[in-house]
Design a protein around this motif. Structure first.
Motif, PDB file in Angstrom:
ATOM      1  N   GLN A 124      20.922   4.557  -1.925  1.00 46.32           N
ATOM      2  CA  GLN A 124      21.263   6.139  -2.024  1.00 46.32           C
ATOM      3  C   GLN A 124      21.386   6.653  -1.017  1.00 46.32           C
ATOM      4  OE1 GLN A 124      18.356   7.872  -4.682  1.00 46.32           O
ATOM      5  NE2 GLN A 124      19.068   9.985  -4.368  1.00 46.32           N
ATOM      6  N   ALA A 125      22.265   7.552  -0.849  1.00 45.52           N
ATOM      7  CA  ALA A 125      22.821   8.290   0.199  1.00 45.52           C
ATOM      8  C   ALA A 125      21.744   9.487   0.204  1.00 45.52           C
ATOM      9  CB  ALA A 125      24.101   8.847   0.133  1.00 45.52           C
ATOM     10  N   ALA A 126      21.286   9.871   1.530  1.00 50.45           N
ATOM     11  CA  ALA A 126      20.403  10.881   1.751  1.00 50.45           C
ATOM     12  C   ALA A 126      21.320  12.039   1.630  1.00 50.45           C
ATOM     13  CB  ALA A 126      19.799  10.762   3.174  1.00 50.45           C
ATOM     14  N   PRO A 127      20.568  13.200   1.433  1.00 53.65           N
ATOM     15  CA  PRO A 127      21.165  14.552   1.086  1.00 53.65           C
ATOM     16  C   PRO A 127      21.848  14.932   2.412  1.00 53.65           C
ATOM     17  CG  PRO A 127      18.619  14.924   1.135  1.00 53.65           C
ATOM     18  CD  PRO A 127      18.902  13.364   1.233  1.00 53.65           C
ATOM     19  N   HIS A 128      21.399  14.483   3.563  1.00 50.69           N
ATOM     20  CA  HIS A 128      21.966  14.859   4.835  1.00 50.69           C
ATOM     21  C   HIS A 128      23.144  13.869   5.117  1.00 50.69           C
ATOM     22  CE1 HIS A 128      18.629  12.666   5.860  1.00 50.69           C
ATOM     23  NE2 HIS A 128      19.384  12.207   7.074  1.00 50.69           N
ATOM     24  N   LEU A 129      24.046  13.930   6.266  1.00 57.25           N
ATOM     25  CA  LEU A 129      24.998  13.046   6.687  1.00 57.25           C
ATOM     26  C   LEU A 129      24.392  11.870   7.315  1.00 57.25           C
ATOM     27  CD1 LEU A 129      27.877  15.479   7.725  1.00 57.25           C
ATOM     28  CD2 LEU A 129      27.870  13.985   5.698  1.00 57.25           C
ATOM     29  N   GLY A 130      24.873  10.851   7.226  1.00 62.32           N
ATOM     30  CA  GLY A 130      24.347   9.758   7.919  1.00 62.32           C
ATOM     31  C   GLY A 130      23.338   9.065   7.608  1.00 62.32           C
ATOM     32  N   GLY A 131      22.772   9.270   6.426  1.00 56.60           N
ATOM     33  CA  GLY A 131      21.704   8.429   5.683  1.00 56.60           C
ATOM     34  C   GLY A 131      21.673   7.655   4.551  1.00 56.60           C
ATOM     35  N   THR A 132      21.363   6.495   4.633  1.00 52.55           N
ATOM     36  CA  THR A 132      21.209   5.681   3.667  1.00 52.55           C
ATOM     37  C   THR A 132      20.053   5.148   3.331  1.00 52.55           C
ATOM     38  OG1 THR A 132      23.696   5.148   3.700  1.00 52.55           O
ATOM     39  CG2 THR A 132      22.252   3.776   2.388  1.00 52.55           C
ATOM     40  N   PHE A 133      19.383   5.215   2.217  1.00 50.89           N
ATOM     41  CA  PHE A 133      18.146   4.634   2.027  1.00 50.89           C
ATOM     42  C   PHE A 133      18.221   3.489   1.046  1.00 50.89           C
ATOM     43  CE2 PHE A 133      17.078   8.626   3.540  1.00 50.89           C
ATOM     44  CZ  PHE A 133      15.966   8.451   4.277  1.00 50.89           C
ATOM     45  N   ALA A 134      17.455   2.363   1.113  1.00 48.88           N
ATOM     46  CA  ALA A 134      17.067   1.322   0.197  1.00 48.88           C
ATOM     47  C   ALA A 134      15.957   1.577  -0.356  1.00 48.88           C
ATOM     48  CB  ALA A 134      17.474  -0.033   0.827  1.00 48.88           C
ATOM     49  N   THR A 135      15.514   1.533  -1.684  1.00 52.46           N
ATOM     50  CA  THR A 135      14.611   1.719  -2.325  1.00 52.46           C
ATOM     51  C   THR A 135      13.844   0.601  -3.178  1.00 52.46           C
ATOM     52  OG1 THR A 135      15.028   4.071  -2.315  1.00 52.46           O
ATOM     53  CG2 THR A 135      13.224   3.320  -3.646  1.00 52.46           C
ATOM     54  N   TRP A 136      12.489   0.317  -3.256  1.00 62.33           N
ATOM     55  CA  TRP A 136      11.849  -0.663  -4.335  1.00 62.33           C
ATOM     56  C   TRP A 136      10.818  -0.017  -4.703  1.00 62.33           C
ATOM     57  CZ3 TRP A 136      13.979  -1.733   0.406  1.00 62.33           C
ATOM     58  CH2 TRP A 136      14.882  -2.875   0.505  1.00 62.33           C
ATOM     59  N   GLN A 137      10.265  -0.554  -6.068  1.00 63.07           N
ATOM     60  CA  GLN A 137       9.349   0.089  -6.669  1.00 63.07           C
ATOM     61  C   GLN A 137       8.359  -1.313  -6.940  1.00 63.07           C
ATOM     62  OE1 GLN A 137       9.860   1.407 -10.633  1.00 63.07           O
ATOM     63  NE2 GLN A 137       8.451   3.048 -10.250  1.00 63.07           N
ATOM     64  N   ASN A 172       0.860  -1.372  -0.009  1.00 67.76           N
ATOM     65  CA  ASN A 172      -0.165   0.029   0.019  1.00 67.76           C
ATOM     66  C   ASN A 172       0.959   1.233  -0.105  1.00 67.76           C
ATOM     67  OD1 ASN A 172      -2.917  -0.235  -0.069  1.00 67.76           O
ATOM     68  ND2 ASN A 172      -3.095  -1.363   1.833  1.00 67.76           N
ATOM     69  N   LYS A 173       2.015   1.440   0.790  1.00 68.14           N
ATOM     70  CA  LYS A 173       2.782   2.575   1.025  1.00 68.14           C
ATOM     71  C   LYS A 173       3.395   2.625  -0.436  1.00 68.14           C
ATOM     72  CE  LYS A 173       6.541   4.270   3.773  1.00 68.14           C
ATOM     73  NZ  LYS A 173       7.417   3.788   4.881  1.00 68.14           N
ATOM     74  N   ALA A 174       3.777   1.829  -1.155  1.00 70.91           N
ATOM     75  CA  ALA A 174       4.284   1.937  -2.580  1.00 70.91           C
ATOM     76  C   ALA A 174       3.567   2.416  -3.251  1.00 70.91           C
ATOM     77  CB  ALA A 174       5.135   0.378  -3.158  1.00 70.91           C
ATOM     78  N   ALA A 175       2.155   1.666  -3.566  1.00 68.95           N
ATOM     79  CA  ALA A 175       1.289   1.762  -4.388  1.00 68.95           C
ATOM     80  C   ALA A 175       0.712   3.487  -4.215  1.00 68.95           C
ATOM     81  CB  ALA A 175      -0.102   1.021  -4.353  1.00 68.95           C
ATOM     82  N   GLN A 176       0.630   3.869  -2.944  1.00 71.13           N
ATOM     83  CA  GLN A 176       0.208   5.195  -2.930  1.00 71.13           C
ATOM     84  C   GLN A 176       1.069   6.187  -3.226  1.00 71.13           C
ATOM     85  OE1 GLN A 176      -1.453   5.004   1.100  1.00 71.13           O
ATOM     86  NE2 GLN A 176      -3.365   3.579   0.440  1.00 71.13           N
ATOM     87  N   SER A 177       2.512   6.038  -3.340  1.00 72.01           N
ATOM     88  CA  SER A 177       3.463   7.118  -3.542  1.00 72.01           C
ATOM     89  C   SER A 177       3.350   7.374  -5.144  1.00 72.01           C
ATOM     90  CB  SER A 177       4.671   6.578  -3.256  1.00 72.01           C
ATOM     91  OG  SER A 177       5.213   5.545  -4.301  1.00 72.01           O
ATOM     92  N   THR A 178       3.758   8.825  -5.266  1.00 76.73           N
ATOM     93  CA  THR A 178       3.534   9.184  -6.603  1.00 76.73           C
ATOM     94  C   THR A 178       4.449   8.365  -7.737  1.00 76.73           C
ATOM     95  OG1 THR A 178       5.132  10.875  -6.181  1.00 76.73           O
ATOM     96  CG2 THR A 178       2.871  11.556  -5.816  1.00 76.73           C
ATOM     97  N   ASP A 179       5.599   7.713  -7.154  1.00 77.25           N
ATOM     98  CA  ASP A 179       6.210   7.320  -7.936  1.00 77.25           C
ATOM     99  C   ASP A 179       6.437   5.487  -7.819  1.00 77.25           C
ATOM    100  OD1 ASP A 179       7.651   7.019  -5.539  1.00 77.25           O
ATOM    101  OD2 ASP A 179       9.756   7.874  -6.028  1.00 77.25           O
ATOM    102  N   GLY A 180       5.478   5.076  -7.077  1.00 72.98           N
ATOM    103  CA  GLY A 180       5.336   3.647  -6.899  1.00 72.98           C
ATOM    104  C   GLY A 180       6.436   3.022  -5.807  1.00 72.98           C
ATOM    105  N   CYS A 181       7.106   4.116  -5.246  1.00 77.18           N
ATOM    106  CA  CYS A 181       8.274   3.335  -4.311  1.00 77.18           C
ATOM    107  C   CYS A 181       8.157   3.550  -3.150  1.00 77.18           C
ATOM    108  CB  CYS A 181       9.646   4.358  -4.875  1.00 77.18           C
ATOM    109  SG  CYS A 181      10.225   4.225  -6.585  1.00 77.18           S
TER     110      CYS A 181
END
Length: 83
Positions: free
Chosen positions: A53-66, A11-20
């Motif tokens: 992907q590294a976040a725009p701020h220090l210390g943040g890394t995100f894993a992303t699925w679509q 649901n979280k992925a489907a409701q996002s604008t990019d499907g992620c």
């Protein structure tokens, strides 16, 4: 069975604008529990992994699925009570 988690994450992925859907790596470099749940949905073909992907701020890394077309069908089946 992870039906509740699957429904929530799909649901979280489907409701996002990019499907992620993304999860952030914790400060101790561990991934939250949803990371393994998302990998499980990926192995079933409901999601496709886009990478880390590294976040725009220090210390943040995100894993992303679509979400995939199969994932959308799975979500419809979960919503209909078929699973």
């Amino acid at each position: 069975m992870l039906v509740d988690h699957a429904r929530r994450l799909l649901n979280k992925a489907a409701q996002s604008t990019d499907g992620c859907v993304s999860v952030k790596r914790q400060l101790d470099r561990a991934w939250p529990g949803d990371h393994s749940r998302l990998r499980g949905l990926e192995s079933r073909g409901d999601l496709v992994w886009l990478g880390e992907q590294a976040a725009p701020h220090l210390g943040g890394t995100f894993a992303t699925w679509q979400i995939t077309p199969a994932g959308l069908l799975q979500l419809r089946a979960l919503a209909a009570g078929g699973l």
